[in-house]
Scaffold this motif. Structure first.
Motif, PDB file in Angstrom:
ATOM      1  N   SER A 235       0.795  -1.293   0.074  1.00 44.15           N
ATOM      2  CA  SER A 235      -0.035   0.075   0.014  1.00 44.15           C
ATOM      3  C   SER A 235       0.801   1.191  -0.081  1.00 44.15           C
ATOM      4  N   ARG A 236       2.165   1.163   0.374  1.00 43.96           N
ATOM      5  CA  ARG A 236       3.075   2.197   0.416  1.00 43.96           C
ATOM      6  C   ARG A 236       3.283   2.913  -0.864  1.00 43.96           C
ATOM      7  N   ILE A 237       3.174   1.948  -1.913  1.00 44.67           N
ATOM      8  CA  ILE A 237       3.479   2.472  -3.281  1.00 44.67           C
ATOM      9  C   ILE A 237       2.450   2.322  -4.239  1.00 44.67           C
ATOM     10  N   ARG A 238       1.226   2.555  -3.664  1.00 38.64           N
ATOM     11  CA  ARG A 238      -0.058   2.298  -4.565  1.00 38.64           C
ATOM     12  C   ARG A 238      -0.211   3.667  -5.593  1.00 38.64           C
ATOM     13  N   ASP A 239       0.720   4.593  -5.387  1.00 42.90           N
ATOM     14  CA  ASP A 239       0.287   5.676  -6.259  1.00 42.90           C
ATOM     15  C   ASP A 239       1.489   5.465  -7.665  1.00 42.90           C
ATOM     16  N   ILE A 240       1.999   4.308  -7.787  1.00 39.13           N
ATOM     17  CA  ILE A 240       2.880   4.076  -8.822  1.00 39.13           C
ATOM     18  C   ILE A 240       2.376   2.728  -9.480  1.00 39.13           C
ATOM     19  N   VAL A 241       1.722   1.909  -8.638  1.00 41.75           N
ATOM     20  CA  VAL A 241       1.492   0.564  -9.149  1.00 41.75           C
ATOM     21  C   VAL A 241       0.154   0.481  -9.600  1.00 41.75           C
ATOM     22  N   PRO A 242      -0.282  -0.114 -10.825  1.00 39.30           N
ATOM     23  CA  PRO A 242      -1.664  -0.133 -11.286  1.00 39.30           C
ATOM     24  C   PRO A 242      -2.512  -0.852 -10.216  1.00 39.30           C
ATOM     25  N   ALA A 243      -3.728  -0.250 -10.153  1.00 43.01           N
ATOM     26  CA  ALA A 243      -4.537  -0.638  -8.977  1.00 43.01           C
ATOM     27  C   ALA A 243      -5.366  -1.803  -9.439  1.00 43.01           C
ATOM     28  N   VAL A 244      -5.896  -2.719  -8.685  1.00 45.45           N
ATOM     29  CA  VAL A 244      -6.840  -4.036  -8.963  1.00 45.45           C
ATOM     30  C   VAL A 244      -8.305  -3.261  -9.182  1.00 45.45           C
ATOM     31  N   GLU A 245      -8.772  -3.702 -10.203  1.00 48.27           N
ATOM     32  CA  GLU A 245     -10.266  -3.319 -10.464  1.00 48.27           C
ATOM     33  C   GLU A 245     -11.285  -4.293 -10.445  1.00 48.27           C
ATOM     34  N   ASP A 246     -12.340  -4.246 -10.085  1.00 44.06           N
ATOM     35  CA  ASP A 246     -13.330  -5.292 -10.180  1.00 44.06           C
ATOM     36  C   ASP A 246     -13.737  -5.296 -11.652  1.00 44.06           C
ATOM     37  N   ILE A 247     -14.141  -6.630 -12.079  1.00 45.01           N
ATOM     38  CA  ILE A 247     -14.894  -6.786 -13.491  1.00 45.01           C
ATOM     39  C   ILE A 247     -16.251  -7.209 -13.193  1.00 45.01           C
ATOM     40  N   PRO A 248     -17.094  -6.199 -13.836  1.00 43.36           N
ATOM     41  CA  PRO A 248     -18.671  -6.563 -13.619  1.00 43.36           C
ATOM     42  C   PRO A 248     -19.120  -7.758 -14.178  1.00 43.36           C
ATOM     43  N   ASP A 249     -19.897  -8.335 -13.647  1.00 41.52           N
ATOM     44  CA  ASP A 249     -20.459  -9.765 -14.092  1.00 41.52           C
ATOM     45  C   ASP A 249     -20.545  -9.702 -15.702  1.00 41.52           C
ATOM     46  N   PRO A 253     -15.299 -12.810 -18.593  1.00 40.50           N
ATOM     47  CA  PRO A 253     -15.266 -13.984 -19.435  1.00 40.50           C
ATOM     48  C   PRO A 253     -15.044 -15.342 -18.741  1.00 40.50           C
ATOM     49  N   PHE A 254     -14.626 -15.403 -17.499  1.00 43.55           N
ATOM     50  CA  PHE A 254     -14.207 -16.505 -16.890  1.00 43.55           C
ATOM     51  C   PHE A 254     -15.614 -17.558 -16.329  1.00 43.55           C
ATOM     52  N   ALA A 255     -15.117 -18.776 -16.149  1.00 44.11           N
ATOM     53  CA  ALA A 255     -16.305 -19.664 -15.606  1.00 44.11           C
ATOM     54  C   ALA A 255     -16.187 -19.554 -13.966  1.00 44.11           C
ATOM     55  N   ALA A 256     -15.712 -18.467 -13.436  1.00 40.36           N
ATOM     56  CA  ALA A 256     -15.651 -18.112 -12.087  1.00 40.36           C
ATOM     57  C   ALA A 256     -16.487 -16.925 -11.853  1.00 40.36           C
ATOM     58  N   PRO A 257     -17.238 -16.779 -10.798  1.00 41.18           N
ATOM     59  CA  PRO A 257     -18.348 -15.946 -10.453  1.00 41.18           C
ATOM     60  C   PRO A 257     -17.779 -14.561 -10.278  1.00 41.18           C
ATOM     61  N   HIS A 258     -16.585 -14.531  -9.713  1.00 40.61           N
ATOM     62  CA  HIS A 258     -15.860 -13.255  -9.192  1.00 40.61           C
ATOM     63  C   HIS A 258     -14.514 -13.045  -9.831  1.00 40.61           C
ATOM     64  N   ALA A 259     -14.364 -11.848 -10.445  1.00 36.99           N
ATOM     65  CA  ALA A 259     -13.249 -11.650 -11.404  1.00 36.99           C
ATOM     66  C   ALA A 259     -12.590 -10.231 -11.032  1.00 36.99           C
TER      67      ALA A 259
END
Lengths: 404, 117
Positions: A235-249, A253-259
């Motif tokens: 979290s100390r370097i979140r200003d330079i490392v691309p954030a993780v984003e939720d993929i809407p349902d 494209p995956f056969a897993a419900p959450h991505a």
């Protein structure tokens, strides 16, 4: 509408593509989400394995050893014990150590070891104006470094929060920022030594974003007791490392419900390793193949300043019992350049790299960061590889596709 | 040749055999131990692989001139990699005796060829 869908499928077939549809979509959907990932499926199989590699992460509860020691007329600058973060922190760690070397006013420097930490230390020393010789028993392709998975994991089993203390967190941030910036200078080069790819984190259950539970009571000392003992600093370097984003349902494209998705920096060992070795030689660096048996063997070197980068071998070569082995294993399958993405699912990880599709059992048994701790069994385990491959074989077997 | 001379001659001829009987037995025992504790990684014929060093060839160059005791000390504290320190001193000596024999190296003292070229 149906005709449109069929045409879309026909185009995909003509292009020779097999494109994954969102799992909730049906053939004939007219409204294609603007950011729907178009991914070629991977169907990993055990009979496609080209290599099984076992690494031993050199973990130290207090973080990497970066102190200075004198032996006879030699000054030893230690640079080892980076856990699962050796590649990611290599440039920053080298920068700290070479800074200390520079203050000694020596011009000639010896580097012991030619793993990723030794090689980046040598290059950093050259860039600081030193005349550098690497003494090593093996070149990079044979070192434990290239048995890693090769992705940006700067706080992967790098230290225990309590044992390392707050001063190390600051030092970690300095190293991570410097490394990240240096890695960026290797982007966009021929052969893609360093690149970004989309990494998908998949889950059968909703993601749990609650803060991590507190570590067990008491001080862990030199041995981790639970996942929560391990330091997390990202979290100390979140200003330079691309954030993780939720993929809407609708866009999943995956056969897993959450991505979730994030841009992950990866290191392609072949291209990157050759590039670093070439740079070292072009700058006049020398490599001497040599094996040392005791620290006193260093007395025979002409250099007075020595950067010590033995990785896990420090345990026997420097008698450093503070190094704790953490076993990891990667399976390699043929490269799939048409499917350049990564996956994390059910405790396994997959990365599609220029030198192969890497599949790793990260945590198949729910042990978290304790997986592999204390295990120095450096022999491949085909059953473990099969389980990890099975996670993704099963995932893709459940995926709807068009064009196939 | 007198009887006394003949006995002396026979004794002298036998001496190296007597002297090497123990190391030879030790090396044979070491070969068994090697198969059990080392061959899984270093290979049945000491050949090694891409990840694990061979115990021939460069192994000789790496250790030539070092005291045998130093090699024993290394093997004892570093090997086998998955459980370092679990070989007894006697077993370690036997495995090293086997490695020396397999590489045509002299037993005891300094690591060197039996017949220097």
């Amino acid at each position: 509408m149906f005709a449109g869908g069929a045409a879309l499928g026909a185009v995909a077939m003509m292009a020779g593509e097999r494109t994954l549809l969102p799992h909730s979509a049906t053939a004939g959907d007219a409204l294609v989400p603007p950011h729907r990932p178009r991914l070629a499926p991977l169907h990993p199989r055990v009979d496609q394995i080209t290599d099984l590699k076992v690494c031993i992460r050199p973990f130290r509860a207090a973080g990497p050893r970066l102190d200075v020691e004198r032996i006879g007329d030699k000054t030893i600058f230690h640079n080892y014990g980076h856990g699962g973060s050796g590649w990611s922190l290599s440039w920053g760690s080298a920068n700290l150590v070479v800074g200390n070397v520079a203050a000694t006013l020596h011009r000639k420097v010896a580097v012991i070891g030619c793993g990723i930490v030794g090689l980046t230390s040598a290059l950093t020393a050259q860039r600081a104006g030193f005349d550098v010789t690497i003494y090593t028993r093996d070149l990079l392709p044979h070192t434990r470094s290239v048995r890693a998975n090769g992705s940006w994991t700067p706080d992967s089993r790098i230290a225990l929060t309590q044992t390392a203390g707050p001063a190390f967190a600051d030092q970690w941030e300095q190293m991570a920022r410097f490394s990240w910036a240096t890695y960026r200078t290797y982007l966009g080069l021929p052969g893609a030594p360093i690149m970004f790819e989309d990494n998908y984190i998949l889950s059968d259950k909703p993601f749990d974003d609650r803060p991590a539970p507190p570590p067990p009571a008491g001080a862990p000392g030199t041995m981790p007791r639970a996942t929560e003992d391990f330091a997390t600093y990202e979290s100390r370097i979140r200003d330079i490392v691309p954030a993780v984003e939720d993929i809407p349902d609708a866009e999943n494209p995956f056969a897993a419900p959450h991505a979730r998705r994030h841009s992950l920096m990866i290191y392609n060992f072949g291209a990157y390793g050759h590039l670093l070795l070439s740079e070292f030689h072009q700058a006049g660096g020398r490599i001497v193949i040599r094996e040392f048996h005791t620290p006193h063997d260093l007395a025979s070197l002409p250099e007075k300043a020595i950067i010590n980068c033995p990785g896990y071998a420090a345990r026997e070569w420097w008698r450093d019992d503070s190094l704790i082995p953490v076993r990891g294993q990667t399976a390699w399958l043929p490269p799939r350049p048409e499917a350049p993405y990564g996956l994390d699912y059910r405790g396994a990880a997959l990365l599609s790299k220029t030198d192969g599709v890497m599949i790793q059992a990260v945590d198949l048994d729910g042990l978290g960061e304790m997986t592999g701790v204390g295990n120095s069994f450096e022999h491949p385990d085909p059953a473990e590889a099969a389980r990890a491959i099975g996670v993704f074989a099963d995932l893709f077997a459940r995926m709807p596709m068009v064009g196939g | 040749m007198t009887m006394r001379q003949a006995i002396l001659f026979t004794l002298i001829a036998l001496l190296p055999g007597i002297a090497s009987a123990r190391p030879a037995a030790e090396a044979t025992h070491g070969a068994d131990l090697y198969r059990a504790a080392c061959a899984m990684c270093h290979g049945p014929t000491l050949e090694g692989n891409f990840q694990t060093p061979a115990l021939t060839g460069r192994f000789v160059a790496n250790w030539a001139g070092a005291p045998v005791a130093e090699l024993e000390s290394y093997v004892h504290r570093a090997m086998p990699l998955m459980a370092p320190g679990t070989l007894s001193p006697e077993d370690t000596r036997a495995i090293v005796a086997f490695l020396l024999q397999a590489n045509g190296l002299a037993q005891g003292g300094t690591i060197r060829r039996v017949h220097p070229s």
